[in-house]
Design an enzyme around this catalytic site. Structure first.
Site, PDB file in Angstrom:
ATOM      1  N   TYR A   1      -6.898  -4.343   3.943  1.00  0.00           N
ATOM      2  CA  TYR A   1      -7.517  -4.918   2.740  1.00  0.00           C
ATOM      3  C   TYR A   1      -7.088  -6.368   2.598  1.00  0.00           C
ATOM      4  O   TYR A   1      -5.921  -6.713   2.837  1.00  0.00           O
ATOM      5  CB  TYR A   1      -7.088  -4.142   1.494  1.00  0.00           C
ATOM      6  CG  TYR A   1      -7.392  -4.871   0.206  1.00  0.00           C
ATOM      7  CD1 TYR A   1      -8.688  -4.931  -0.286  1.00  0.00           C
ATOM      8  CD2 TYR A   1      -6.380  -5.530  -0.513  1.00  0.00           C
ATOM      9  CE1 TYR A   1      -8.989  -5.617  -1.460  1.00  0.00           C
ATOM     10  CE2 TYR A   1      -6.670  -6.214  -1.681  1.00  0.00           C
ATOM     11  CZ  TYR A   1      -7.965  -6.259  -2.153  1.00  0.00           C
ATOM     12  OH  TYR A   1      -8.256  -6.952  -3.315  1.00  0.00           O
TER      13      TYR A   1
ATOM     14  N   PHE B   1      -7.662  -0.610   9.776  1.00  0.00           N
ATOM     15  CA  PHE B   1      -8.241  -1.123   8.539  1.00  0.00           C
ATOM     16  C   PHE B   1      -7.191  -1.856   7.709  1.00  0.00           C
ATOM     17  O   PHE B   1      -6.043  -1.409   7.588  1.00  0.00           O
ATOM     18  CB  PHE B   1      -8.833   0.014   7.701  1.00  0.00           C
ATOM     19  CG  PHE B   1     -10.216   0.404   8.118  1.00  0.00           C
ATOM     20  CD1 PHE B   1     -11.318  -0.389   7.797  1.00  0.00           C
ATOM     21  CD2 PHE B   1     -10.433   1.565   8.841  1.00  0.00           C
ATOM     22  CE1 PHE B   1     -12.600  -0.035   8.190  1.00  0.00           C
ATOM     23  CE2 PHE B   1     -11.708   1.932   9.233  1.00  0.00           C
ATOM     24  CZ  PHE B   1     -12.796   1.135   8.912  1.00  0.00           C
TER      25      PHE B   1
ATOM     26  N   CYS C   1      -3.931   0.550   7.869  1.00  0.00           N
ATOM     27  CA  CYS C   1      -3.369   0.562   9.216  1.00  0.00           C
ATOM     28  C   CYS C   1      -3.236   1.977   9.777  1.00  0.00           C
ATOM     29  O   CYS C   1      -2.421   2.229  10.670  1.00  0.00           O
ATOM     30  CB  CYS C   1      -2.020  -0.156   9.258  1.00  0.00           C
ATOM     31  SG  CYS C   1      -2.151  -1.884   8.748  1.00  0.00           S
TER      32      CYS C   1
ATOM     33  N   ILE D   1       0.177  -7.430  10.002  1.00  0.00           N
ATOM     34  CA  ILE D   1       0.041  -8.369  11.110  1.00  0.00           C
ATOM     35  C   ILE D   1      -1.117  -7.907  11.988  1.00  0.00           C
ATOM     36  O   ILE D   1      -1.201  -6.726  12.344  1.00  0.00           O
ATOM     37  CB  ILE D   1       1.328  -8.441  11.957  1.00  0.00           C
ATOM     38  CG1 ILE D   1       2.498  -8.969  11.124  1.00  0.00           C
ATOM     39  CG2 ILE D   1       1.116  -9.303  13.199  1.00  0.00           C
ATOM     40  CD1 ILE D   1       3.828  -8.933  11.857  1.00  0.00           C
TER      41      ILE D   1
ATOM     42  N   ARG E   1      -9.573  -8.592  15.998  1.00  0.00           N
ATOM     43  CA  ARG E   1      -8.115  -8.636  15.989  1.00  0.00           C
ATOM     44  C   ARG E   1      -7.554  -7.260  16.307  1.00  0.00           C
ATOM     45  O   ARG E   1      -8.237  -6.234  16.211  1.00  0.00           O
ATOM     46  CB  ARG E   1      -7.595  -9.082  14.618  1.00  0.00           C
ATOM     47  CG  ARG E   1      -7.976  -8.120  13.509  1.00  0.00           C
ATOM     48  CD  ARG E   1      -7.043  -8.166  12.310  1.00  0.00           C
ATOM     49  NE  ARG E   1      -7.567  -7.337  11.236  1.00  0.00           N
ATOM     50  CZ  ARG E   1      -7.432  -6.022  11.154  1.00  0.00           C
ATOM     51  NH1 ARG E   1      -6.811  -5.353  12.104  1.00  0.00           N
ATOM     52  NH2 ARG E   1      -7.929  -5.351  10.124  1.00  0.00           N
ATOM     53  N   GLY E   2      -6.272  -7.209  16.646  1.00  0.00           N
ATOM     54  CA  GLY E   2      -5.623  -5.927  16.835  1.00  0.00           C
ATOM     55  C   GLY E   2      -5.427  -5.216  15.503  1.00  0.00           C
ATOM     56  O   GLY E   2      -5.472  -5.821  14.433  1.00  0.00           O
ATOM     57  N   GLY E   3      -5.240  -3.901  15.563  1.00  0.00           N
ATOM     58  CA  GLY E   3      -4.946  -3.154  14.357  1.00  0.00           C
ATOM     59  C   GLY E   3      -6.116  -2.326  13.861  1.00  0.00           C
ATOM     60  O   GLY E   3      -7.156  -2.208  14.520  1.00  0.00           O
TER      61      GLY E   3
END
Length: 240
Positions: free
Chosen positions: A94, A92, A195, A165, A88-90
């Protein structure tokens, strides 16, 4: 014409054919690898036209996920919880108990082939759900996710992240999705730089002083989803 006459607006990211998306909620904790394996299979079936869209709400046991732009230095305590690399995009993130994860398997060919518009629709969805609890969610340029301002007399205003997201598209079908902090243990975010952002914190609905549980959050998410993406129909949770 009738909608115009009644001043009724169609959901901005609804399917052109009006078909509803399935809406499923899993009870208990869903292992992350099992969730990813299910999404991979379902996304392929949606792309082939053999399965319908699905919004899947669940909880994971405590874990960290690393998106495609994650930096190794942002994993502060790698021994704390299991760490999963994901496409997925992004960066770290939790996941854990008290956090509502919602995975969106939607066919953008039947909606809008607009990646930026899709992310904006997801932001609007979360902001609308927060509004059900009189929480003002906001977006910030250069910072993915949804944020809230924290104001206290005598202290400077700070901004905390309440929802993340991270999505991926394959053959114009989406998977992965959002993570809304309802009542998680916020100390668990201390094992990562969420993030990749160090100058802001994280919060949750309960941390904001709202006695909200997952069931109530689900109803708010469903109401807001209908306003943004269109109707849903109850579906069975995946059997893993």
């Amino acid at each position: 014409m009738l909608d115009d006459a009644l001043n009724i607006s169609a959901p901005p990211f609804a399917r052109e054919d009006g078909l509803p998306a399935g809406w499923a909620v899993s009870k208990g904790y869903v292992p992350y690898p099992d969730a990813v394996a299910f999404m991979e299979k379902r996304v392929a079936e949606i792309a082939e036209g053999t399965a319908g869209e699905l919004v899947w709400l669940l909880e994971h046991p405590p874990l960290y996920t690393a998106g495609v732009t994650a930096k190794e230095a942002d994993l502060l305590t790698p021994e704390r919880f299991p760490v999963f690399k994901t496409d997925r995009g992004g960066q770290f993130t939790y996941h854990g108990p008290g956090q509502r994860v919602a995975y969106l398997m939607l066919d953008l060919k039947a909606r809008k082939r607009d990646v930026r518009g899709f992310v904006e629709a997801m932001e609007r969805w979360i902001i609308g759900a927060l509004g059900e609890f009189n929480v003002e969610g906001q977006i910030r340029e250069g910072r993915v996710g949804v944020w809230v301002e924290r104001k206290a007399p005598g202290f400077p205003t700070r901004e905390d992240k309440i929802a993340a997201i991270g999505v991926k598209l394959r053959r114009w079908v989406s998977f992965h999705g959002i993570a809304l902090n309802v009542e998680p243990d916020l100390s668990h975010f201390g094992g990562i730089v969420p993030c990749g952002i160090t100058e802001h914190g994280v919060t949750s609905l309960v941390d904001l002083g709202l006695p909200v549980g997952l069931d109530e959050a689900d109803e708010a998410l469903k109401a807001s989803f209908r306003r943004v993406f269109g109707e849903v129909v109850e579906a069975e949770a995946p059997a893993l």
